[in-house]
Each structure stands twice: as C-alpha cells, then as structure tokens.
Write a protein that holds these residues in place. Structure first.
Motif, PDB file in Angstrom:
ATOM      1  N   PRO A 340       0.822  -1.217   0.000  1.00  0.00           N
ATOM      2  CA  PRO A 340       0.000   0.000   0.000  1.00  0.00           C
ATOM      3  C   PRO A 340       0.854   1.263   0.000  1.00  0.00           C
ATOM      4  O   PRO A 340       1.999   1.246   0.476  1.00  0.00           O
ATOM      5  CB  PRO A 340      -0.794  -0.120   1.308  1.00  0.00           C
ATOM      6  CG  PRO A 340      -0.734  -1.562   1.676  1.00  0.00           C
ATOM      7  CD  PRO A 340       0.570  -2.068   1.180  1.00  0.00           C
ATOM      8  N   TRP A 346      -3.486   8.746   1.834  1.00  0.00           N
ATOM      9  CA  TRP A 346      -4.768   8.037   1.756  1.00  0.00           C
ATOM     10  C   TRP A 346      -5.990   8.971   1.773  1.00  0.00           C
ATOM     11  O   TRP A 346      -7.020   8.630   1.219  1.00  0.00           O
ATOM     12  CB  TRP A 346      -4.901   7.052   2.920  1.00  0.00           C
ATOM     13  CG  TRP A 346      -3.936   5.903   2.849  1.00  0.00           C
ATOM     14  CD1 TRP A 346      -2.993   5.678   1.896  1.00  0.00           C
ATOM     15  CD2 TRP A 346      -3.834   4.825   3.779  1.00  0.00           C
ATOM     16  NE1 TRP A 346      -2.287   4.528   2.176  1.00  0.00           N
ATOM     17  CE2 TRP A 346      -2.782   3.982   3.329  1.00  0.00           C
ATOM     18  CE3 TRP A 346      -4.495   4.491   4.954  1.00  0.00           C
ATOM     19  CZ2 TRP A 346      -2.408   2.835   4.015  1.00  0.00           C
ATOM     20  CZ3 TRP A 346      -4.126   3.343   5.639  1.00  0.00           C
ATOM     21  CH2 TRP A 346      -3.098   2.520   5.170  1.00  0.00           C
ATOM     22  N   PHE A 350      -7.837   7.373  -0.964  1.00  0.00           N
ATOM     23  CA  PHE A 350      -8.434   6.189  -0.341  1.00  0.00           C
ATOM     24  C   PHE A 350      -9.105   6.598   0.974  1.00  0.00           C
ATOM     25  O   PHE A 350      -8.608   6.268   2.066  1.00  0.00           O
ATOM     26  CB  PHE A 350      -7.372   5.112  -0.082  1.00  0.00           C
ATOM     27  CG  PHE A 350      -6.517   4.806  -1.283  1.00  0.00           C
ATOM     28  CD1 PHE A 350      -7.000   4.016  -2.312  1.00  0.00           C
ATOM     29  CD2 PHE A 350      -5.226   5.323  -1.383  1.00  0.00           C
ATOM     30  CE1 PHE A 350      -6.215   3.733  -3.421  1.00  0.00           C
ATOM     31  CE2 PHE A 350      -4.438   5.050  -2.478  1.00  0.00           C
ATOM     32  CZ  PHE A 350      -4.926   4.251  -3.507  1.00  0.00           C
ATOM     33  N   ALA A 353      -9.862   3.858   3.689  1.00  0.00           N
ATOM     34  CA  ALA A 353      -8.660   3.394   4.380  1.00  0.00           C
ATOM     35  C   ALA A 353      -8.151   4.464   5.339  1.00  0.00           C
ATOM     36  O   ALA A 353      -7.682   4.159   6.446  1.00  0.00           O
ATOM     37  CB  ALA A 353      -7.576   3.035   3.362  1.00  0.00           C
ATOM     38  N   ARG A 386      -0.561  -2.481   6.044  1.00  0.00           N
ATOM     39  CA  ARG A 386      -1.141  -3.426   5.084  1.00  0.00           C
ATOM     40  C   ARG A 386      -2.535  -3.894   5.513  1.00  0.00           C
ATOM     41  O   ARG A 386      -3.457  -3.959   4.702  1.00  0.00           O
ATOM     42  CB  ARG A 386      -0.206  -4.629   4.897  1.00  0.00           C
ATOM     43  CG  ARG A 386       1.075  -4.293   4.132  1.00  0.00           C
ATOM     44  CD  ARG A 386       2.013  -5.488   4.069  1.00  0.00           C
ATOM     45  NE  ARG A 386       3.261  -5.156   3.423  1.00  0.00           N
ATOM     46  CZ  ARG A 386       3.508  -5.273   2.106  1.00  0.00           C
ATOM     47  NH1 ARG A 386       2.538  -5.714   1.301  1.00  0.00           N
ATOM     48  NH2 ARG A 386       4.681  -4.951   1.600  1.00  0.00           N
ATOM     49  N   THR A 388      -4.603  -2.455   7.519  1.00  0.00           N
ATOM     50  CA  THR A 388      -5.555  -1.350   7.561  1.00  0.00           C
ATOM     51  C   THR A 388      -5.978  -0.932   6.155  1.00  0.00           C
ATOM     52  O   THR A 388      -7.148  -0.604   5.922  1.00  0.00           O
ATOM     53  CB  THR A 388      -4.956  -0.140   8.308  1.00  0.00           C
ATOM     54  OG1 THR A 388      -4.519  -0.545   9.600  1.00  0.00           O
ATOM     55  CG2 THR A 388      -5.979   0.970   8.457  1.00  0.00           C
ATOM     56  N   PHE A 389      -5.045  -0.947   5.241  1.00  0.00           N
ATOM     57  CA  PHE A 389      -5.365  -0.543   3.867  1.00  0.00           C
ATOM     58  C   PHE A 389      -6.309  -1.537   3.201  1.00  0.00           C
ATOM     59  O   PHE A 389      -7.238  -1.146   2.490  1.00  0.00           O
ATOM     60  CB  PHE A 389      -4.073  -0.430   3.057  1.00  0.00           C
ATOM     61  CG  PHE A 389      -4.274   0.121   1.682  1.00  0.00           C
ATOM     62  CD1 PHE A 389      -4.455   1.485   1.478  1.00  0.00           C
ATOM     63  CD2 PHE A 389      -4.272  -0.715   0.573  1.00  0.00           C
ATOM     64  CE1 PHE A 389      -4.638   2.000   0.207  1.00  0.00           C
ATOM     65  CE2 PHE A 389      -4.460  -0.211  -0.700  1.00  0.00           C
ATOM     66  CZ  PHE A 389      -4.644   1.159  -0.896  1.00  0.00           C
ATOM     67  N   GLU A 390      -6.070  -2.821   3.429  1.00  0.00           N
ATOM     68  CA  GLU A 390      -6.899  -3.847   2.799  1.00  0.00           C
ATOM     69  C   GLU A 390      -7.263  -4.909   3.830  1.00  0.00           C
ATOM     70  O   GLU A 390      -6.620  -5.948   3.922  1.00  0.00           O
ATOM     71  CB  GLU A 390      -6.150  -4.483   1.623  1.00  0.00           C
ATOM     72  CG  GLU A 390      -7.021  -5.373   0.768  1.00  0.00           C
ATOM     73  CD  GLU A 390      -6.286  -5.864  -0.459  1.00  0.00           C
ATOM     74  OE1 GLU A 390      -6.901  -6.621  -1.237  1.00  0.00           O
ATOM     75  OE2 GLU A 390      -5.107  -5.506  -0.650  1.00  0.00           O
ATOM     76  N   ARG A 402      -4.530 -13.330   8.779  1.00  0.00           N
ATOM     77  CA  ARG A 402      -3.836 -12.296   8.005  1.00  0.00           C
ATOM     78  C   ARG A 402      -2.670 -11.721   8.804  1.00  0.00           C
ATOM     79  O   ARG A 402      -1.579 -11.499   8.260  1.00  0.00           O
ATOM     80  CB  ARG A 402      -4.814 -11.193   7.620  1.00  0.00           C
ATOM     81  CG  ARG A 402      -4.190 -10.045   6.827  1.00  0.00           C
ATOM     82  CD  ARG A 402      -3.494 -10.515   5.585  1.00  0.00           C
ATOM     83  NE  ARG A 402      -2.962  -9.400   4.801  1.00  0.00           N
ATOM     84  CZ  ARG A 402      -1.937  -9.486   3.981  1.00  0.00           C
ATOM     85  NH1 ARG A 402      -1.285 -10.646   3.844  1.00  0.00           N
ATOM     86  NH2 ARG A 402      -1.518  -8.433   3.291  1.00  0.00           N
ATOM     87  N   SER A 427     -18.998  -4.097   6.711  1.00  0.00           N
ATOM     88  CA  SER A 427     -19.516  -3.771   5.385  1.00  0.00           C
ATOM     89  C   SER A 427     -21.000  -4.075   5.294  1.00  0.00           C
ATOM     90  O   SER A 427     -21.531  -4.847   6.056  1.00  0.00           O
ATOM     91  CB  SER A 427     -18.730  -4.552   4.328  1.00  0.00           C
ATOM     92  OG  SER A 427     -18.840  -5.938   4.570  1.00  0.00           O
TER      93      SER A 427
END
Length: 427
Positions: A340, A346, A350, A353, A386, A388-390, A402, A427
């Motif tokens: 990322p 961001w 993004f 994110a 990483r 947090t971004f995805e 993960r 989500s």
C-alpha cells in the motif's frame, strides 16, 4: 563565598561517575587464528554449560561486504574466545567453522541486537537454534535506552567503553586494546540475559519474549530478496526533482557500487552520497537542464577528494551514458511502493482506508503505551499499514490468519484481533 557555595551545590547534585569495565576478569584472550587454537576453543565451548554469549564485529564504513571479521563467544566454564573467521576462510571466502557450530548449536545463544549480527553469523555457517536477544528484551520491557552500554550501566552500575565500536575490524593484526574491547562486549552478557529474563517474568512478558526469539531463530536463514533500485536511497535524493537528475544519481551510484564491490571498500570511501546528489541537482538547475560536464564534476567538493579523483574517468563515462538517454529512458521521479502507499496519501485517494487508519493507529499506540513498550514492538508499521489498507474478512479467524501471514507473533495477534474487529467498520 556565594560563588563557591553554588559550585558545591551543583557538584552535590551530580551523579557519581560509574566505575569503568575496562578489562575482562580473566584477562585479554588471545585471538584464535590457527587450527590448533580453534580446536582448543571448540573443545572448551563444548564442555561449558548454559547459554553462549555471541557477538560479531564487522567493518561497516570501511569494507563493501557485511561479513564478520571477528567473533566473540563466552560460556560458563569455557571463558571467552575471540575467533578470527578470516583465518579460516576457504577459496570462496566462507569461514570453515563447522566444528564451532556443532559445539554450540544446541545451546541458547545470547546476542545483543540479533538482527544486526545474525546475517554475518549465518554467512559464516553459525546458525542458532535458540536465542535470547538482550536488546529486544529491553524494548519489550520499555527501557528508555537499549544499547549494550546503557543496559550494563543500568543493571550492573558499570560503564562499558564503546570507543572502538566503529573501528576497522578488517585490520590485521588487531591492536590488543581492540581485542580487549571485543572481549568486554560478551563479559557480562550471560548475567545480563539472566537479569532481563527475571524482569520479563515479573512483567508478565517472558512468553512474549520467547515467541519473539523463536521467530528470529526460525527466520534467520530466510533469503531476503535484494531491494529494487537501491540507488533511490542515496542521501540527498529529496533535493533531486527531475528525471534527468535521477538518471545522474542512478548512473553514478551504479558505477560507484561496482567499483566498491570490486575493491571491497565502503562506497562512501570512494565518493559520498552528498556529492552525487549535489551533482544531480546541478543537472536540473540550469535552463535548459543539461548533463554535468567534467569541469562541473570537478567543482563538487566530494569529487575533489583523492579517493574520487582517481576514478574520474569512471564518473565521466557514467555521465556520458546519461547524455545518451532518451526522454523515455530517464527514470521516473517516483515508483510504486511495495504494498500500500504511505498513509499520508490516503485521505484524498483512499478515504475509507484513511478513516480506518485514523482509528486503528491511535488505538494501537494507546495499547502499546499501556503495555509499556514502543508501538512498533506491538505491531510493525508495515503490518499495520497493510492490514488497515486492505482488511481481510471481518472474522476473528480471518484477521488472525492475516496478521500471522504478515509475521505477527501469537501474543501480538491475541491483543490486536479484538481491537481491529472493533474498529474496522462492518460492510
């Protein structure tokens, strides 16, 4: 009178100077540099008991290679042994120390700042199965200073001299005062390990430390892929703002690196980064921008040094290669990051994110503070960036998996998973 009283008051408040640990209790050992001496050292270390204190000296700033030029080992019942690995190198430059590895491989190795010394130990065929990193132990305990000298002061009220820490350890023969210094680095390492283990146990962090040390031992032989475009890490690059300037840095850095590798000299001893960056900035300071000439190269202080002048032809040839490049062959100002992008970018690109980052980062910082350690010891910045971004699927199992994939230890995951599940929006 008043002036004298003020001086007395000041001196009363000064802490007394600590005694200096200036010589090993058993005297300065001889350097092991013959097969007979190595056999004696191996037998002594094999017959010793308990963990083995291990240290290594390199010649950073002097040599191109990162290999060790001295190993120091100490074990209860065996004393201290100073081994010259260069004396046992084969034709390919690899020390043949198989007998030493066999003698100590089952013992716990005590290393201060293991990530610094493990690469050169592994390169020499010395690979721990278990280890204790005294510096990392200090970080887990939240000590304000974790250098070996500072920790010796805190735990033993002795001052450890560090005046030869940046010495050229490739020099032969080694001065006796250097050998004395090297021996002192392992003189109290076993005792320091024992005291830190007690502190970790009392703080409820001993199991955390064991997990960290086990991870280091398990991964110390991992092959690390070479960093791409290492020339972009040249000091002063932030002043270079044109593709042409970038090309100047790339070509000069590359030829310097090739020369340094062939001569086994630290690149900065040929020409320093600052000189390369300064010349690259000159390439963009004129209108229109142009490739610096030989004369302009000679006007940069770093290229006036004798070590740089003798390779002037190499530098000029590098600049000539830049002049032959077309616009599409010039390097871009920036390259896509590995993983990322930096979180500072961001907010605009993004926003989701960015919103997660603004929740997760403060929460992990607060948790680390409550645990009495720096945030990077709770979770590495790269891991946090990483995940947090995805984010993965928002289940405990998926988040834990993960984090494990990213290298987080079990003790870290146990604390991070609930926090991430709570802060990541569903989500």
């Amino acid at each position: 009178m008043a002036s004298n009283m003020g001086q007395d008051a000041t001196s009363d408040q000064e802490e007394p100077e600590l005694p200096v640990l200036d010589r090993p209790a058993e005297g300065v050992p001889s350097v092991v540099d013959t097969p007979e001496a190595l056999e004696q050292a191996v037998q002594a270390l094999a017959a010793g008991t308990g963990p083995v204190a291990v240290d290594a000296e390199r010649a950073q700033g002097f040599r191109y290679s990162n290999k060790a030029y001295l190993f120091q080992l100490r074990r209860e019942g065996a004393g201290t042994h100073i081994i010259d690995p260069v004396a046992f190198e084969d034709d390919s430059g690899v020390p043949q120390l198989h007998s030493l590895q066999e003698a100590i491989q089952d013992a716990e190795w005590i290393i201060h700042a293991a990530t610094q010394d493990l690469p050169c130990l592994v390169q020499a065929g010395l690979v721990p199965r278990r280890l204790f990193d005294t510096e990392l132990a200090g970080r887990l305990l939240g000590l304000p200073r974790v250098g070996l000298g500072a920790m010796i002061e805190q735990h033993f009220e002795l001052r450890l001299l560090k005046e030869h820490s940046a010495a050229d350890w490739s020099r032969r023969p080694l001065p006796e005062e250097w050998i004395n210094y090297a021996a002192l680095d392992v003189e109290l390492l076993v005792e320091l390990r024992n005291r830190l283990a007690e502190d970790l146990d009392q703080a409820g962090k001993l199991e955390w430390a064991h997990q960290e040390f086990a991870w280091l031992a398990e991964h110390c032989t991992d092959v690390v892929p070479p960093r791409k475009e290492r020339w972009r890490r040249t000091n002063g690059m932030h002043h270079v703002r044109t593709p042409l300037g970038m090309a100047v840095v790339r070509e000069l850095w590359t030829v310097r690196d090739q020369l340094a590798a062939r001569l086994d000299k630290a690149p900065g001893r040929l020409v320093q980064d600052a000189a390369i960056s300064e010349l690259a900035v000159r390439a963009a300071s004129t209108k229109p921008p142009h490739v610096p000439t030989r004369q302009e190269l000679r006007e940069v202080n770093g290229f006036k040094r004798r070590s740089a002048r003798q390779y002037e032809t190499n530098w000029v040839q590098a600049l000539e290669r830049v002049s032959q490049l077309g616009p599409r062959q010039l390097p871009p100002l920036r390259v896509a990051p590995d993983g990322p992008p930096p979180p500072r970018t961001w907010e605009r690109r993004f926003p989701e994110a960015h919103a997660r980052w603004n929740k997760v980062r403060p929460a992990t910082q607060k948790m680390a503070e409550e645990l009495g350690m720096a945030p990077e010891n709770l979770v590495s910045p790269d891991t946090l960036r990483r995940i947090t971004f995805e984010p993965p699927e928002l289940t405990a199992e998926a988040v834990d998996a993960r984090l494990a994939e990213l290298g987080a230890r079990p003790w870290q995951r146990e604390r991070l998973v609930p926090v991430l599940l709570e802060l990541f929006p569903q989500s």
